[in-house]
Design an enzyme around this catalytic site. Structure first.
Site, PDB file in Angstrom:
ATOM      1  N   ARG A  54       0.860  -1.182   0.000  1.00  0.00           N
ATOM      2  CA  ARG A  54       0.000   0.000   0.000  1.00  0.00           C
ATOM      3  C   ARG A  54       0.903   1.241   0.000  1.00  0.00           C
ATOM      4  NH1 ARG A  54       2.503   1.763   3.582  1.00  0.00           N
ATOM      5  NH2 ARG A  54       0.995   3.440   3.775  1.00  0.00           N
ATOM      6  N   GLY A  55       0.252   2.417  -0.097  1.00  0.00           N
ATOM      7  CA  GLY A  55       1.041   3.643  -0.226  1.00  0.00           C
ATOM      8  C   GLY A  55       1.228   3.963  -1.709  1.00  0.00           C
ATOM      9  N   ALA A  56       1.135   5.260  -2.034  1.00  0.00           N
ATOM     10  CA  ALA A  56       1.039   5.674  -3.443  1.00  0.00           C
ATOM     11  C   ALA A  56       2.166   5.114  -4.325  1.00  0.00           C
ATOM     12  CB  ALA A  56       1.024   7.197  -3.506  1.00  0.00           C
ATOM     13  N   GLN A 208      -1.789   2.543  10.094  1.00  0.00           N
ATOM     14  CA  GLN A 208      -0.510   2.535   9.359  1.00  0.00           C
ATOM     15  C   GLN A 208       0.564   3.316  10.124  1.00  0.00           C
ATOM     16  OE1 GLN A 208      -3.491   3.193   7.978  1.00  0.00           O
ATOM     17  NE2 GLN A 208      -3.570   2.616   5.830  1.00  0.00           N
ATOM     18  N   ASP A 249      -1.675  10.714  -1.802  1.00  0.00           N
ATOM     19  CA  ASP A 249      -2.004   9.655  -2.756  1.00  0.00           C
ATOM     20  C   ASP A 249      -2.337  10.234  -4.123  1.00  0.00           C
ATOM     21  OD1 ASP A 249      -2.281   7.125  -0.855  1.00  0.00           O
ATOM     22  OD2 ASP A 249      -2.955   8.926   0.165  1.00  0.00           O
ATOM     23  N   ASN A 259      -5.006  12.723   0.910  1.00  0.00           N
ATOM     24  CA  ASN A 259      -4.135  11.891   1.747  1.00  0.00           C
ATOM     25  C   ASN A 259      -5.012  11.142   2.745  1.00  0.00           C
ATOM     26  OD1 ASN A 259      -1.446  11.024   2.399  1.00  0.00           O
ATOM     27  ND2 ASN A 259      -1.613  12.165   4.293  1.00  0.00           N
ATOM     28  N   LYS A 260      -4.378  10.293   3.530  1.00  0.00           N
ATOM     29  CA  LYS A 260      -5.111   9.440   4.471  1.00  0.00           C
ATOM     30  C   LYS A 260      -6.081  10.256   5.317  1.00  0.00           C
ATOM     31  CE  LYS A 260      -4.952   5.839   4.575  1.00  0.00           C
ATOM     32  NZ  LYS A 260      -5.935   5.005   3.845  1.00  0.00           N
TER      33      LYS A 260
END
Ligand code: MRU
Length: 369
Positions: A54-56, A208, A249, A259-260
């Site tokens: 995960r993560g862009a 996360q 992201d 973003n998150k």
């Protein structure tokens, strides 16, 4: 970056078997370090959708390798191009918010289209996957250097007392191929012996921050403290945060930042308390087709279980426990959008700019309107 002192990337082609891609399966961190072997595009789509990765940046690199695995499969099919189109659609459908996903898939399709034979196309797909991963690592390294200059500047204004940085979610090396975006300046500062401490938000519902960011900072000996997400504003009011750095992201060409979930509230608190709020991103996370982040960026909605449960480690295995009534309805938006006017600056591989169209395009003039 390092795991128990040994250098790792988050994803790589298996050295002795070119048909296999290996990746760190992040679902088990920080308790267990598991390397997964992925041999089909179907398996790669699952790894992205179910957040083994995960993560862009890492989603983009995984999609790049996914297209390479698809090319290996396409060699055994009648129509190479149809097979690749199906794989592209399958990968594209995995997660909607990080623009790196479609960016990597499009790059693969465009490059593959320049080759004639199936063998050539497969070779191009491999080269492109490796290039996407290498570039991601190099761009994050450069973000670290530009961010380090920023940290030095703020530390100087603070009379060089230990700088308190707050970050949200995981925009660390685990969210990319190496270095991370928000963490790259932190690691660069640590390597330069600049005194620094990081507030790490736990980042409910998937944690996360506590599972990944705290773990990777710990692996690199960076001083850090975990906080509940809702503590960020309180710390800013008390003057205990000198700088916020988060990842993204997807950022529009006008500077709106997805973003998150929770990032927007932190940006509001930073604005109210005069705390500089920076977003670190490789240009692969800029969406050159979108202007208005609030109206245009697709926001992923995830399952209710993430909110209703908390998970953790007990007696060597992962368990989930219920922390809410079974019958309560749940809303679970994975991301939010912070308007560019709340962002002090964007730290990119080419340097730092303001979060507005003119300033972003001045760093990336080749991106025609
Ligand atoms: O849902 P995730 O874990 O894929 O979300 C991505 C993130 O970790 C964050 O939004 C991060 O801050 C930006 S991605 C580098």
């Amino acid at each position: 970056m390092k795991v128990s002192g040994k250098h790792f990337r988050t994803i790589w082609r298996k050295p002795d078997d070119e048909r296999v891609v290996q990746l760190i399966d992040q679902r088990f961190l920080p308790h267990d370090f598991v390397i997964e072997e992925v041999g089909t595009v179907e398996q790669m789509a699952t790894a992205i959708r179910e957040m083994h990765v995960r993560g862009a940046g890492l989603i983009g690199a995984s999609a790049g390798y996914g297209m390479y695995l698809a090319a290996l499969e396409a060699m055994r099919q009648n129509s190479f191009d149809d097979c690749m189109a199906r794989a592209a659609a399958q990968l594209r459908a995995t997660r909607p918010t990080a623009v790196n996903l479609s960016w990597a898939i499009e790059r693969q399709l465009q490059n593959i289209a320049t080759a004639k034979t199936a063998d050539e196309k497969m070779a191009v797909a491999l080269r492109t996957a490796e290039m996407i991963a290498d570039e991601d690592a190099e761009h994050c390294r450069m973000i670290g250097q530009h961010g380090l200059a920023l940290i030095r500047q703020i530390a100087g204004a603070n009379h060089n007392r230990a700088l308190n940085v707050l970050t949200h979610c995981n925009a660390g090396w685990l969210a990319f191929v190496d270095y991370g975006s928000a963490t790259a300046p932190i690691y660069a500062a640590q390597d330069s012996d600049l005194p620094l401490h990081v507030w790490v938000t736990e980042t409910r519902p998937r944690n996360q921050g506590s599972k990944l960011t705290a773990w990777e900072l710990g692996q690199h000996g960076v001083s850090h403290t975990l906080i509940a997400d809702s503590a960020a504003g309180h710390l800013m009011q008390r003057g205990e945060v000198d700088l916020v750095i988060v990842g993204t992201d997807r950022t529009t060409y006008a500077g709106d930042v997805a973003n998150k979930i929770g990032t927007y509230l932190e940006a509001l608190a930073a604005k109210a308390n005069d705390v500089p709020f920076y977003v670190a991103l490789p240009s692969s996370s800029i969406d050159w087709k979108m202007r208005d982040g609030l109206k245009e960026i697709p926001i992923e909605q995830r399952g209710a279980e993430e909110v209703k449960n908390a998970d953790g480690w007990r007696e060597g295995r992962q368990i989930a426990v219920r922390i809410a009534p079974d019958t309560s309805p749940v809303s679970n938006y994975g991301f939010d959008v912070t308007p560019g006017e709340l962002v002090t600056g964007l730290v990119t591989e080419r340097g730092i700019c303001e979060a507005n169209e003119e300033s972003i395009r001045s760093l990336f003039p080749e991106q025609a309107r």
